[in-house]
Design a protein around this motif. Sequence first.
Motif, mmCIF file in Angstrom:
data_model
loop_
_atom_site.group_PDB
_atom_site.id
_atom_site.type_symbol
_atom_site.label_atom_id
_atom_site.label_comp_id
_atom_site.label_asym_id
_atom_site.label_seq_id
_atom_site.Cartn_x
_atom_site.Cartn_y
_atom_site.Cartn_z
ATOM 1 N N ALA A 104 0.847 -1.192 0.000
ATOM 2 C CA ALA A 104 0.000 0.000 0.000
ATOM 3 C C ALA A 104 0.878 1.236 0.000
ATOM 4 C CB ALA A 104 -0.912 -0.010 1.214
ATOM 5 N N GLN A 105 1.965 1.161 0.741
ATOM 6 C CA GLN A 105 2.813 2.338 0.815
ATOM 7 C C GLN A 105 3.471 2.629 -0.531
ATOM 8 O OE1 GLN A 105 6.058 2.320 3.550
ATOM 9 N NE2 GLN A 105 6.124 4.559 3.533
ATOM 10 N N ALA A 120 0.008 -7.242 3.812
ATOM 11 C CA ALA A 120 -0.464 -5.863 3.956
ATOM 12 C C ALA A 120 -0.520 -5.447 5.411
ATOM 13 C CB ALA A 120 -1.844 -5.723 3.328
ATOM 14 N N ALA A 121 -0.373 -4.146 5.628
ATOM 15 C CA ALA A 121 -0.706 -3.522 6.905
ATOM 16 C C ALA A 121 0.137 -4.011 8.082
ATOM 17 C CB ALA A 121 -2.192 -3.700 7.202
ATOM 18 N N ILE A 170 -3.542 11.974 -0.770
ATOM 19 C CA ILE A 170 -3.827 11.822 0.655
ATOM 20 C C ILE A 170 -5.228 11.250 0.855
ATOM 21 C CG2 ILE A 170 -4.193 13.109 2.794
ATOM 22 C CD1 ILE A 170 -1.895 14.891 2.021
ATOM 23 N N LEU A 171 -6.183 11.748 0.098
ATOM 24 C CA LEU A 171 -7.554 11.291 0.295
ATOM 25 C C LEU A 171 -7.744 9.822 -0.058
ATOM 26 C CD1 LEU A 171 -9.868 14.248 -0.757
ATOM 27 C CD2 LEU A 171 -8.869 13.669 1.446
ATOM 28 N N THR A 172 -7.022 9.328 -1.082
ATOM 29 C CA THR A 172 -7.225 7.915 -1.429
ATOM 30 C C THR A 172 -6.577 6.979 -0.422
ATOM 31 O OG1 THR A 172 -5.516 8.323 -3.061
ATOM 32 C CG2 THR A 172 -7.709 7.773 -3.896
ATOM 33 N N GLN A 173 -5.527 7.441 0.238
ATOM 34 C CA GLN A 173 -4.863 6.487 1.123
ATOM 35 C C GLN A 173 -5.407 6.567 2.544
ATOM 36 O OE1 GLN A 173 -1.062 8.711 0.839
ATOM 37 N NE2 GLN A 173 -0.924 8.161 2.966
ATOM 38 N N LEU A 191 -5.501 -1.336 -3.647
ATOM 39 C CA LEU A 191 -4.451 -2.051 -4.371
ATOM 40 C C LEU A 191 -4.985 -2.821 -5.569
ATOM 41 C CD1 LEU A 191 -2.487 -3.629 -1.390
ATOM 42 C CD2 LEU A 191 -1.849 -1.629 -2.729
ATOM 43 N N ALA A 192 -6.302 -2.993 -5.640
ATOM 44 C CA ALA A 192 -6.910 -3.890 -6.621
ATOM 45 C C ALA A 192 -6.360 -5.299 -6.457
ATOM 46 C CB ALA A 192 -6.690 -3.403 -8.052
#
Lengths: 300, 313, 313, 508
Positions: free
Chosen positions: A64-65, C238-239, C41-44, C231-232
């Motif tokens: 994601a980053q 992730a995360a 910024i808004l999308t993430q 990410l589609a």
Amino acid sequence: GADDSSDSSTLGDAAAKPMIALVMKSLANEFFVNMANGAEAHQAEHGEQYELLVNGIRNESDLAQQVNLVDQMISSGVQAIVIAPADSRALVPALARAVAAGIVVINIDNRLEPEILEEYNLQIPFIGPSNREGAKLVGDYVLQGLDDDSEVAILEGISSAFNSIQRRTGFEEAVAQANMQVVTLQSGDWDQTKAAQLTSAILSQYPGLDVILAANDNMALGAASAVALANLDHKVTIAGFDNISAIHPLLEAGAVAATVDQFGEQLAVFGIEYALEAVASGTVLEDRETPLELITAASL
Amino acid sequence: MLSKLSLLFEEIFIVIALLLLILFFGLMTENFFTTGTLRAILTQLPALTVVTIGMTLVLISGGIDLSVGSVVALSAGVIGVAFTVFGLPLPVAGLLGILAGGCAGLVNGVLGSYFRLPVFIVTLGMLEAARGMAYLVTDSQTVYIGASIQALSLPISGIGVSASFLISLGLVVLAQYVLTRTVYGRYLIAIGTNEQAAKISGIRTEPYLMWVLVVSGLLAGLGGLMNAAYLAASDPNAATGLELSAIAAAVIGGTSLMGGRGSIVGAFIGVLIISVLQNGLAQMGVSEPVKRLITGLVIILAVLIDRWRSRYA
Amino acid sequence: MLSKLSLLFEEIFIVIALLLLILFFGLMTENFFTTGTLRAILTQLPALTVVTIGMTLVLISGGIDLSVGSVVALSAGVIGVAFTVFGLPLPVAGLLGILAGGCAGLVNGVLGSYFRLPVFIVTLGMLEAARGMAYLVTDSQTVYIGASIQALSLPISGIGVSASFLISLGLVVLAQYVLTRTVYGRYLIAIGTNEQAAKISGIRTEPYLMWVLVVSGLLAGLGGLMNAAYLAASDPNAATGLELSAIAAAVIGGTSLMGGRGSIVGAFIGVLIISVLQNGLAQMGVSEPVKRLITGLVIILAVLIDRWRSRYA
Amino acid sequence: MTARFAIEGLNKSFAAPVLKQVSLQIRPGSIHGLVGENGAGKSTLINIICGLLAADSAELTLDGKPYYPMSRAAALAEGLALASQELSLIETLTVEENILLSSLPESAFRIDRRKVRLQAQELMNLVGLKHIPPQTPLARLRLAEKQLVELAKALSMPTDRIKLLILDEPTSALTSAQADQIHRIIKQRADSGLSVIYVSHRLDDVLSVCDTVSVLRDGVIQHTAPGSSLTSDDLIREMSGEELSQHNDDEVRKIGDVRLRVERLSNADFPEPISLQCHRREIVGIAGLAGAGRSELLHAIYGLGAGHQGKVVLVEPAGDVLIDSASTAAKNGIALIAEDRKSQGIFSGKSVSLNSTVAGLSKLSGNLGAIISKREQRACKELISRLNIKSEGPRQTIDRLSGGNQQKVLIARWLQADSDVWLLDEPTRGVDVGSKLAIHNRLRELRDQGATMLIVSSELEELTALCDRILVLSNKKAVASYERGQWSKEKLLAAAFSEHKGERALAG
Ligand SMILES: Nc1ncnc2c1ncn2[C@@H]1O[C@H](COP(=O)(O)OP(=O)(O)OP(=O)(O)O)[C@@H](O)[C@H]1O
Ligand SMILES: Nc1ncnc2c1ncn2[C@@H]1O[C@H](COP(=O)(O)OP(=O)(O)OP(=O)(O)O)[C@@H](O)[C@H]1O
Ligand SMILES: [Mg+2]
Ligand SMILES: [Mg+2]
């Protein structure tokens, strides 16, 4: 910084001197740091031709980053993005956005999956080595001359990473060709300490282990230290990948048998040069495979 | 006498958990009950042990130290660079590494104690900053130190265990002694239980709250030295996530995250559980997903077993 | 009226910190004040925002949820596999992912509330276990979902922001409303401040302590959906470490780690600070070590500024 | 007449039996007093009735029907309102939210703020908290005010739902004027049919308020009789099994040299500088209304808090010592027993041993701060017997002691530290009569050995019984000082009110 901003306040200037973004995987990893250093050295020499913005992610697996970074680069108005994708699939949509914004995208290091590129109707040239062939190369070298019943352990990187899968496959092909057995395959997450701990445990489970194929040099270093501490009565042959500087003393001492150099420094430079060409000509270029070299004590 | 027995009793459930785990791996793998396994566990224990000692003390004082993993890497980096680039003798380099840890702890301590910032956040900031410094000093490269530093990790002939291990064991005993038998330990417990009441009882709380973070930093620095000795190299990416392992070990060993309660010996048993688990899983050679699942279950089971303690003791 | 003004005042220092940060990046980089930056910024934002909402609620109740990062990955994995392997329609797959998060939260909640295990350890166990499950369902591979799921992340024409963003903003408002305007919210604060007193007041604390973890799990599940949409693809890695970002955002926004105090709106501003920081640093293109150092400093500075609040408000 | 609430054969043991075969009948409209020494089991009994603890065996009936509450929430639903001894308030919520916490009025999923304010304000007016805005965060309140909030909370249940009101030491932190107001309210409610259980150590109050009184001794009901047929001496005899004689030293004694000098001390909350001298072998009382600044004065002398001006000097043979922090104070033999035992006194979850020795550890330790456990054990046991602390021994956790015994542990803590200047804030709050006299005697003994004391108490009787001199604070100013023999209750009260214009609500 202040001077730059007044300089390039007009669009004309900015267009005259393209801004190229290099988006890397972890900038905390020596391999990518070298790559970035190579790129920066190149920019310093050719400062009149382009500007360079280098970014990496904190953690090689944080897709994601990296997607974020691509979006940020789009918004900072770069002309080209040279990217070493952290994932061969998940980055495609973001790069499609970049292409749609009129940005030239060059793929280095880790190849984007062609199927998905097709789905997005994209043509993104790839420049880089084949990790699989590299792994096969170093695997063949260290396994030659060993007995057929040798026990081999493979330390892979983060199991879902493209490079890790490629290198593991290359190793497995070499082992199969040498008619040997992989007794265990485990993930050391590219990490030195983890690899050392894994190796200690593997050595107590398989005291007769002969070969450790590590998917990067950091893990090879960890394996070598664990072997040194295990007080064994026979030699364990270790192979690495990447040719980082810390591995050289071990190559010289024979603790690590071989590693592979993918010329990371030049990789980014190739990418940048391609990008500059594409920005100038407006055409899309072909893929290109870069060389690999086996490094042993003899070749140092 | 009685008090010693009941102390043993306090730890008994967690010792049972450890024994069950050992038994499990003994049954599941062929070569678990070998000197090789013992040796593997003993060489990798020391770094986590010393870091966990510091963490346990901080937790008892009512704080937390999230920066330990990064500080381990920073210290290792300082040692590697001091030795290879500046050519300092190893003992001096080692001392510098420990001091670097102490400095990080001092910053944590001053901000957390005298500026009264939440320690969680201060040490979270230090987690980022110390990692950044580790990259800076090593230029983001793994530094190979060489076999000389491994002396610390190699079994001393005649004793059969390494200097690292002896040091960490000594520190466990020392810290447990300080915690249970000295005024400092008592004050730490009092402060962690009720800071206001501790103040009114005449305890200067600020220096204690500062020092416990400095000690945690110094111990993380020592952990860095041990990590470098273990790897014969310093890796700026080392010990990522170590803070969670250390907290898990402390809590498995009966330390409360609310402060005021904890045991160093218990935390050491927690470290043993984590090491045995890692080693056993690696020997079983199960896949990464299964490793994660089992690790999660064992952590929860260990505290579940520990819960019986409060019921029956 | 007066109470609203003072509410604004409570957040004012942290808003100032955010503005300072924006100003700083505006001066340091060329293209910071562009719609592109805003859009990036808004999308993430959405994924971190929804996870932080859950985290803030858990922190207010006196607990903590370390498992959110892994649960995001698990949920994303479930969605990816349900859609690509089992061919379920996206809405159903999305729901399954959210439910998977809810299940993880339920296990956390039951163990933490009814079995009275320390939540820190339970959710630490879940951090491992859920990650393991994420690897299992995806077979440790990134699952490519395809452009269809990205609809959630793409700006809706006419509005200019994505559905994800609207949902996360809606949840911020809803959660703040529940926290400040409903009995549930007051009870959560009461339990987090003093569980015993809450009990004496006739509040059944167990269901609340359980549900707040279930909600955190569900929101992490939603975070997984948003991550996958972004990410589609669903990425089993992730995360990682997201829990620390969420806690940092909450604490920067004025939430207490001791429970009983916190604000969802504040936490959202904390999320904004973290996002702006990441974006700005990326646009500056400084090296990784420097990024780390700055991130650490900003985290500490933000709480330092926030400290003034308690002094002057 | 049938009982509103009845207990038959109730037993409860922790490590040892605490309640044995307890039986009680409470009539509708009756105020039933429950008295007993600290640790007699009063709070335990109440916790069982309210669903906070389970009895080992018992038959409980409410309005003739069997009643076995499984939780506090269940008891609440049955109409049992409680003002708890250990206050059930939430510091982070506002006063109004605390008062109505168990039944926050809602409309359309949200809290009806207007209703909350109206209902809370009404209850606050009733208990004498008119002067506080209902939206004040609870943490800003003083202990006495908190206790009034706890009462308002207990009274918040609608009159048609409430069946039994249980008050566990509801007035322990209140002045007598405040207590009187509360008693009026309770009587009023009882007249309209409410049943009340009233627990207190203030025996005169119990006798004047309650129509029936039961005495609990060591977990056994000794005696139940109409309040009008009893005297407080009867109660004391039943509670302790022996006669007690209150002794008031009436003669003016000779005091020693100056020991503590407070010179123009002031701080932000305390704008008017205060000067004060205390001598060896002297007990100085500090009187005043709630909020007069008595606790703050003691805290300031002890060096707590910041922004002080002026100075506090301890006169030592070797030279004066400036007291600028709590730890210098403690190190030089000053003791502070704070008013709020729970948050500022005890170390909860820790042993009696840790709690009683924490301030005097240096005496129990050898080289390098090592604690000698033999000395520690001995010291703790000695303290337990010296102060007659009812506990299972040094290793028992302090939370399991009754409130009054916890208070004794705090005194033990400073005895152990050999303090000779004592700052005592409500030192006998929640302590039973017998123990209170014992503590008084203990304090006199200390005084005779040369100690200096400053005592804050809301009970004028306690001050007049102990003190050589009484200083009166009013609205954060020292307004008067009386020597023994000069004072009278009227004079003291008049002085206490002198600076509180328009705040009569406090006095009721
Ligand atoms: N949870 C517990 N575990 C063990 N013993 C307890 C517990 N709670 C109370 N006790 C013991 O039960 C006895 C009765 O305590 P209780 O609090 O009912 O006394 P009380 O009559 O209310 O005294 P006080 O007037 O001081 O409030 C005490 O000896 C106390 O130590
Ligand atoms: N407005 C306030 N906000 C917060 N704390 C307060 C406030 N006023 C007083 N306090 C605290 O409450 C405690 C008691 O206050 P104070 O000394 O004014 O009362 P007092 O004269 O001792 O009366 P009481 O009998 O009610 O204790 C002190 O610790 C003080 O710091
Ligand atoms: Mg009681
Ligand atoms: Mg007071």
